[in-house]
Design a protein around this motif. Structure first.
Motif: not given
Ligand SMILES: [Zn+2]
Length: 491
Positions: A169-196
């Motif tokens: 697995x170490x030959x495939x860095x994507x497997x262990x790369x830390x990925x940013x993941x938006x929280x549910x709340x962030x997604x809902x907040x972005x939806x509200x901000x865009x609604x404007x």
């Protein structure tokens, strides 16, 4: 401020092709985005060969300025193709989507769903603002589906983590790369901000990307929010057999029943694809008023299968037509897409009864192209029909190429669906504004912007340290994961 009155005089006007009369020598006028009147005029006033009908709706798309093949990404089975998207060059969301929307407009598309693929998970709001700016600049109606995702980034996991099948697995860095993941709340907040930023032509929707990529808490929160706000939901569903197998293993009660239990199924929901829907599931979705986007070219190019169109029609399910950024010839020609859909109807229900007869299939396809698909963007808004008091969204084609001499009016819709392509589109009017005239986009400097986008992508491809070829060993692991049925607990 009231907008000035604008009018167009045409030789033929079809309020909805295949439904009702063909009107001759008519002037359609619009004010404040609404059709003010359709009245007879004299033959001298109209341009020969001009034919007006409602603008087309693209019920599912991703707003790619350049198709993925132009980014060095070959088509393939969806689960492999998705992994190849990692080498797609990054571009500015405004430039990218403005080019996509302008190309759609030249195909006569007056409304489209934009399922946004983020380039940087941390800057979704800025990317979305760029898309909103592009939608406003081009002027077609866009529904922006805010992506909610994060589960199963590599494969649809069930019993075994994907990582476990790698010997090294170490030959495939994507497997262990830390990925940013938006929280549910962030997604809902972005939806509200865009609604404007919402307007007559820009709508914001919840876009859970697909059940295999979204957790249950998110689906449940979105169902509740949609019910209280009336905001639409747009989600990929049952695009491939592997997705269906994963869902069957993960939701023993039936995933569509689960959707129903959490209140997700309603007339506010559009599902994209539905290739692997079963008759009882279609029945339940229909009873709840759910809309389906059929995306035939995409299903062919990504080896997904074909939607069960005869059951969809038998059960009376509402459906529209989507390009999914994967039109048959990579040119966003939705007329060809409608033609493919009609072909599918006629070959899966052959014979003298039902939509095997083009006198039946043709009106059904025009209805999907102009009216039902539009609902996935605007909701039910009275659009998709050229009548006084309805939204002034219209396409004018030139029939010189396809209609060399008079034929009976009763055959005209079928002839149009058989022969028209995007090159016949001369004018697109959306919300009373002329977006395309004489085949050219009037609202943005399209050629300059396309050149800029081409240059950016070409430069990025030249400088890229990874290309599609590097994904081959990775894809072998994906194949092994599914061939060993690890996505279904080995069932
Ligand atoms: Zn899609």
């Amino acid at each position: 401020m009231p907008s000035p009155r604008a009018s167009w005089a045409v030789e033929r006007l079809l309020p909805l092709p295949g439904h009702g009369p063909v009107l001759r020598n008519q002037t359609l006028s619009a004010r404040d985005g609404v059709i003010e009147g359709i009245v007879p005029t004299t033959g001298e006033n109209v341009q020969a060969g001009s034919l007006a009908m409602p603008a087309f709706a693209n019920a599912h798309d991703h707003g790619r300025g350049l198709p993925t093949l132009s980014c060095g990404i070959p088509d393939g089975p969806l689960e492999l193709w998705v992994s190849r998207l990692g080498v797609e060059p990054h571009t500015l969301s405004f430039l990218n989507t403005a080019c996509a929307f302008a190309r759609m407009a030249q195909s006569g598309i007056g409304a489209a769903v934009h399922c946004h693929n983020t380039q940087n998970g941390r800057t979704l709001l800025q990317e979305a603002q760029g898309v909103a700016k592009a939608a406003k600049a081009v002027g077609i109606r866009i529904a922006f589906a805010v992506p909610f995702a994060g589960e199963n980034p590599f494969v649809y996991e069930s019993s075994a983590p994907f990582r476990d099948i790698f010997d090294y697995p170490d030959q495939f860095p994507a497997l262990s790369a830390s990925r940013y993941r938006r929280s549910l709340q962030e997604g809902l907040d972005i939806t509200d901000a865009l609604a404007e930023l919402e307007s007559e032509t820009f709508h914001v929707q919840y876009g859970p990307v697909g059940p295999q990529w979204t957790d249950r808490a998110t689906l449940e929160a979105i169902s509740a929010r949609s019910a209280s706000t009336g905001r639409r939901i747009h989600m990929h569903f049952f695009e491939t057999r592997l997705q269906q197998e994963w869902a069957d293993a993960t939701f023993p009660e039936g995933i569509v029943n689960y959707f129903d239990k959490i209140g997700l199924l309603s007339p506010r929901l559009t599902l994209a694809h539905g290739v692997w829907l079963r008759p009882d599931e279609i029945e339940l979705l229909t009873a709840r008023g759910v809309l389906l986007s059929c995306n035939i070219s995409s299903n062919m190019r990504l080896a997904s299968g074909l939607p069960p169109i005869s059951t969809i029609i038998d059960k009376n399910m509402k459906f529209g037509i989507g390009l999914d950024g994967m039109s048959l010839e990579d040119d966003d020609d939705i007329l060809r897409e409608a033609r493919l859909l009609r072909g599918l109807m006629q070959t899966t229900q052959p014979g003298i009864l039902g939509p095997g007869d083009s006198r039946i299939s043709t009106p059904v396809c025009f209805n999907a192209l102009m009216r039902t698909g539009r609902e996935s963007i605007t909701g039910p808004d009275n659009g998709g029909l050229l009548e006084e008091g309805r939204p002034a969204d219209m396409v004018i084609v030139n029939t010189d190429r396809v209609l060399p001499y008079e034929i009976p009016d009763a055959i005209l819709p079928e002839l149009l669906l058989t022969r028209l392509t995007r090159r016949d589109v001369r004018t697109l009017v959306v919300n009373g504004n002329t977006i395309v005239d004489n085949g050219k986009c009037q609202t943005i400097p399209q050629e300059d912007m396309e050149k800029e986008l081409h240059d950016i992508v070409q430069r990025a491809l030249k400088q890229a340290t990874a290309s599609y070829a590097d994904t081959v060993p990775w894809e072998e692991h994906i194949r092994r994961y599914y061939s060993d049925s690890l996505h279904t607990n080995g069932q």
